[in-house]
Write an enzyme that holds these catalytic residues in place. Structure first.
Site, PDB file in Angstrom:
ATOM      1  CG  HIS A 148      -6.185   8.897   0.952  1.00 34.58           C
ATOM      2  ND1 HIS A 148      -5.667   8.145  -0.083  1.00 34.58           N
ATOM      3  CD2 HIS A 148      -5.098   9.377   1.628  1.00 34.58           C
ATOM      4  CE1 HIS A 148      -4.342   8.136  -0.022  1.00 34.58           C
ATOM      5  NE2 HIS A 148      -3.968   8.897   0.993  1.00 34.58           N
ATOM      6  CG  ASP A 200       8.637  -6.421 -11.085  1.00 33.11           C
ATOM      7  OD1 ASP A 200       8.541  -5.537 -10.228  1.00 33.11           O
ATOM      8  OD2 ASP A 200       7.921  -6.447 -12.114  1.00 33.11           O
ATOM      9  CB  ALA A 224       0.988  -3.779  -0.776  1.00 30.94           C
ATOM     10  CB  ILE A 225      -0.560  -2.795   4.815  1.00 29.46           C
ATOM     11  CG1 ILE A 225      -1.742  -3.157   5.715  1.00 29.46           C
ATOM     12  CG2 ILE A 225       0.139  -1.547   5.318  1.00 29.46           C
ATOM     13  CD1 ILE A 225      -2.286  -4.539   5.447  1.00 29.46           C
ATOM     14  CG  ASP A 226      -0.654   2.627   3.672  1.00 30.86           C
ATOM     15  OD1 ASP A 226      -1.354   2.836   4.682  1.00 30.86           O
ATOM     16  OD2 ASP A 226       0.578   2.764   3.667  1.00 30.86           O
TER      17      ASP A 226
END
Lengths: 302, 302, 302, 302, 302, 302
Positions: B27, B129, B199-201
């Site tokens: 990252h 979706d 989805a927090i990452d």
């Protein structure tokens, strides 16, 4: 011995002969002229609907409940269509469009069979019943789109609000069905939603139910489509006749083999089916309903 | 070659030696000091998260999405408990008490894995979706207590109203997650309901999400419990390590067998994983993020 | 009549008035001060836990067993996480990584409900019981990742060796749970595996079990995480209250409609629930436990 | 045009006439005399096994893999019986006795079909494969008693230890099967356990495999029963013939309608099936295998 | 006390000593020499097959019925293969080729267990029984490829016409099996179809059945393959022994703990198992079968 | 821009204004007056039915196929009833009475959706298709009462003989449906059986099909009930509108945001939807069908 599905018609009364055994649905308690005709004919009338085992089961009625229960979901699906006066909803939905919600009041034979089919059609199904042990069994065996809920007035009202299809399946063999949905509760429902009242043969479990026919099956009250056809299984006579014969044939063979007297002495369930014996009325509730003389069966069989 | 799960810590920088290959999550785009340290060390850094196949898949990220997706339903079930600040609801219900409703926003890897577990827990599940072909596939393979729904703002709002548990699973590899649930929409939800934002990452898919840790996993906004733990899979390191090794090992063997240069020339997915080569920065987005010099990989491999 | 979920607290003793009926969980046999307070208050105490049908069922306890059973698998999944002291395993596994193995000792209400959820979570589940007819039924209705096994010491030990999660579900209503897992057997288990002892309210079915609370739910013995929270259903009070009301309400309506005396005369299950009547102690086991005078119910109801 | 299932026997060679088209399995690469006979006969030989689509699929082999895969589990079940030399275990177990463990190495057509049947037989099944995307799909569609596991030497060994039945399903169309189970690994297995090596037609995927026949199907090595019957589908010729005709008939109609030349020009899959054309050998691998002259198909079709 | 699976062999008679208890299958009614040997030895013979609960269940026979039922479908699948003389059909079919049709006559323990496995093998299964309540339960729990049908001669004939595999599962514990399939009916079946007669240990439920062995299991009558192996469970002794011990061990412990006399006095099911006591013959049907003197158990136990 | 479901009616022609975009179903190839009216109006007509992706999919038709497919099974069930002229059979049967047999010709979107519902209704279902890979996928995902069969004339005839309900689902987007069931084949069917021809909008896939309406949906040919309602989804407009909007809205937003010209340049699927642009006819098949002048779209968009 004559075996039929429906009771003798007035035009057939003359054909009946003393000493004949007629084994069919009679429903004498609701039909005094038929009762008197049977008594006068001198036949022995054995009624499917009063054959009853020691533990209160009515084995010759159960198959019709199974058929009616399975049909109910199918009828509901059909009358939800727009040209049938429904709100134009497909029970299954399609990918991206939600499935409909089906509420089944009563988790007995009718309700469980309705639920299987409604679930198979892809709907989201809730069964309400007051018997928690029954709900536990249904929780064990039903597919995962079937939920269970304690039946009480509050829960019924909550579920009516979001229901697309309601199946009234609260019926007690031989008794008038309780009225579990009132006209006021109906007003909570979405316009164009559908109710199938399978209990209609026993008076219906909705305040707004009144009997209809296969020829003219539905009407609208409070903007909700009512399907209240009496004798639903007649529409699938092919299936119903098989189902009925499966349960009546063993009794018929017993009667044919031993004679009705010995058969009734040896099988208390069958004994309960004897409504008239050689002209005498041996079914107490029928006698009471019409104020006719009752003769205990024991006196006649020995 | 060194293979790890997490990026090198500052305390480890001194241990890295020129010509070493380090194959791990880096990252770098989010960490300039680390980037510079790697360049200065002279190592070749191959980052799990930038290995990418021609059709845009990131095979070394998928297993972590599977783990996080499956965990999400389990976390939601737990934090719905009263002592955890939730509304005290069992996802499965019991016979006579309705199952809870779970809404999963996003039907990709995370969402589908969440749905399997939530459905297994007995809840009534809806997956939203925008990709209808994906919803069709999910309709084919999911158990019958899972429904599918086109994702749009209106449908999300409708479902939030009746949800007990919401799983935010809208995430696009390598991009910031879109904010599909606003603070205003949160107010539609029942007090004590729970949101797990997987989805927090990538920044979270709720307006009200902010990163939490396994030590202190939840907080409350608008009376809704938020579980926004970053790096969820770390909690099940036993499973995650296996899952990760399943996908990294074949690459490692390729590198070990051929050397990184030939391996990268023959496998474009692996080539995309090379972030630094002998001190040179070969990953364009990282170079741009930090304003550092970018060296095309081709120049260095030949 | 007062209907509650928990027994009266000392601070509430003063509020109770003669002739009141209090219908709640009492557990008097384990609490002498409460027993004496109830006797002195002159109320009629009807205890949920001693209502018992002729065939030995305790209908007001069953819903709590269902809730606790379903929770057990969910708790086990959570405490297998690393930050919770577990071995860091996801019950479901992911594609390419095996699912965990769950062993459930006891196939009654608790065990069957645990198994449904554990199976739904994707684990490989084995239920042990000594009642083969029960195992046959479970074999009929359980999903295919649930196996059944005769419960005996040898089989338990074999299964403990490979278990990631063990659920102790051996409990007999009203009796102390048998100790089916000894400390020695625990040593066969993998470090970091988890045991949830649902029988803890009846003393626990492990030698190493001791009661914990929702605030501090787990401890470690022999490197195995123990979750032994008493009154598990309290954590999902929303669901539990509904589940309990489903079964208590019919009794409450009976009492309200007929008075407790007539209701108890007509319903022997309810009669067993009467622990004190106007100050007299009418529950023999409670009287014996505390050495207090016992008054047969019959003397008081006529 | 002659359509068959098996290659021409030597006794039939004389019957073949120039200009005939023979469409059947030939396997010429393994049979020089047959190759020369076909060349000398002047026929056009179109071989099922070399028809191959652009993406490398062999559509005329797939149905046989499906049949063999489904048979494999059934054979395994049978040869686990004591009189068949197996360890006397029923795959399904019974209530109270655990189900057997089946390990399937390879998750392609053969493996997936084996798994469906083994799972249906009630066993606890694990499929190993190196293709994680394939395992994900299998995880989506398989029943819940099937788990997936990354295939590598370590995992295979771990699973062999507890396996009752192993199905070798690692085969690559047209290539020699890799040897994934060595003799040493076999020693880890329980005595009397069974291995079915479906890859035997391509050499087998076990070190200890050697071809057997339907007449004498099994032998024992390292105390493990080996079922290595070549041409397994022949035992269910009824099913196999249908399955084969389903895929060959469309090609046959194409050839009959257009002539083989035009059909081959228009369909590259079919073109690959042409092994000899009027005496010339047009299949390169066959030519190379036997050191015979190869003639490019293009030269002959124009 | 000696516990075995099979009756003592003549070679073992001399080893038996007065006062020993032998607990095993005896089947004395069919073996006069064995009966006399047991009487002369002075042992107490407790026979598995005559242990019988008050409601007529034979708990020590049930596990063997489960094993035999599950095996039956597996044997049928195997003997449908061509080299086994069957018609060369795979029960499951493959995509594009229909599955086979399996007809199971009898829906008791054997039939239900057969149906589970046949359905798992992918066949289209029909269970016939005369007990409609049993069929209803099977309809609730069986997978969707299992249908139910009232058993009568007409329905059996209709189904035989299209059956690939027939499983005869009509057996009544302790009685001769009724002959439900005559030779004439067999002629309706397709050549090469298979019948497995699980009732063979009680004489078989086909007119054409005669006992075979695991060594030579099948023969052909009317072009139909007959599998009529007596003592089917012996082939999976591993599973059978476990299954049997699960049910015999509790009785053995009872006997060991209390002595047979007290154990028999306290447990009427076990009492029925006592066939000889110290040389006296205490099982009436055995005495009658051989014209030997019967001694009531009561006289000997007090 | 005007968005509709149905084409403009003649009465609406006068309301259309130059420069308007009309986005709806047009079916111009079948309606010359409508084509000319659209050309004269000067509008830009974008037709749902001709929007087509590069791989030949028609995304705006698929949802209607899904709805029609799911309805088909439900209609078939209904018209099998006696008062609807069917043979009086319940698809599900009941315990003891066999389920009906449903034959679905075509395994595409329509067929697969029909099969899901027919299977859910409890029938025994067979899907025929010529695409074996499709049948393999259906074999993977369908419930166990659905079989697959290669579609050819022989197989169709065999299945028609035993079918109670046939669903014609052979349709190719934009092309006339092939006639797979002839009048002669119909004579093989049982009197009172039902055919639902979902392909009727494309001419029908039976020789005997002719369009009917929701008002008068069925007629009888060769004693078989024909349900051939065009535009089946209109009956469930609630569901259909949602399903359609799910797919049209994203295109509408694209057009609204970019203008039709840029939207069409950037999205070739949408470009295929443009039938007229400012009076010019840009859809070649429509031009050819009516002998009108065709203008390539490219000339007009630049």
């Amino acid at each position: 011995m004559i075996m039929k599905v429906k009771e003798p018609l007035p035009s057939e009364f003359g054909l009946l002969k003393k000493d004949q055994i007629v084994f069919t649905y009679f429903h004498l308690a609701a039909d005094k002229p038929l009762t008197i005709a049977m008594m006068e004919s001198g036949i022995t009338a054995i009624a499917y609907e009063t054959v009853e085992t020691r533990d209160g089961k009515t084995p010759l009625l159960t198959p019709m409940s199974e058929v009616a229960g399975r049909m109910a979901a199918q009828e509901g699906a059909k009358y939800l269509e727009k040209p049938m006066m429904g709100r134009g909803i497909l029970l299954a939905g399609v990918p991206g469009v939600p499935q409909a919600r089906v509420v089944i009041i009563g988790g007995g034979v009718v309700g469980a069979n309705s639920a299987k089919i409604a679930a198979g059609l892809g709907a989201q199904v809730t069964i309400l019943d007051t018997n928690l042990d029954r709900l536990r069994y249904l929780d064990d065996i039903m597919p995962k789109n079937v939920g269970t809920l304690m039946s009480n007035s509050l829960n019924i009202q909550e579920r009516l609000k979001e229901a697309d299809l309601v199946i009234g399946a609260v019926l007690i063999p031989g008794a008038k069905a309780p009225r579990v949905v009132t006209r006021a509760m109906l007003k909570l429902m979405k316009p164009g939603s559908v109710i199938v009242d399978v209990a209609i043969d026993q008076g219906g479990c909705l305040e707004t139910s009144r009997p209809t026919t296969h020829a003219d099956p539905v009407y609208i009250e409070e903007r909700v489509v009512h399907y209240c056809v009496t004798n639903m299984p007649a529409a699938v006579a092919g299936t119903s006749t098989y189902a009925l014969t499966n349960v009546t044939l063993p009794y018929a063979l017993e009667i044919a083999g031993k004679g009705y007297a010995r058969a009734a002495r040896e099988d208390t369930a069958l004994a309960k089916g004897l409504n008239t014996v050689g002209g005498a009325l041996t079914c107490k509730p029928v006698a009471e309903a019409h104020g006719l003389e009752y003769r205990p069966l024991e006196d006649l069989l020995s």
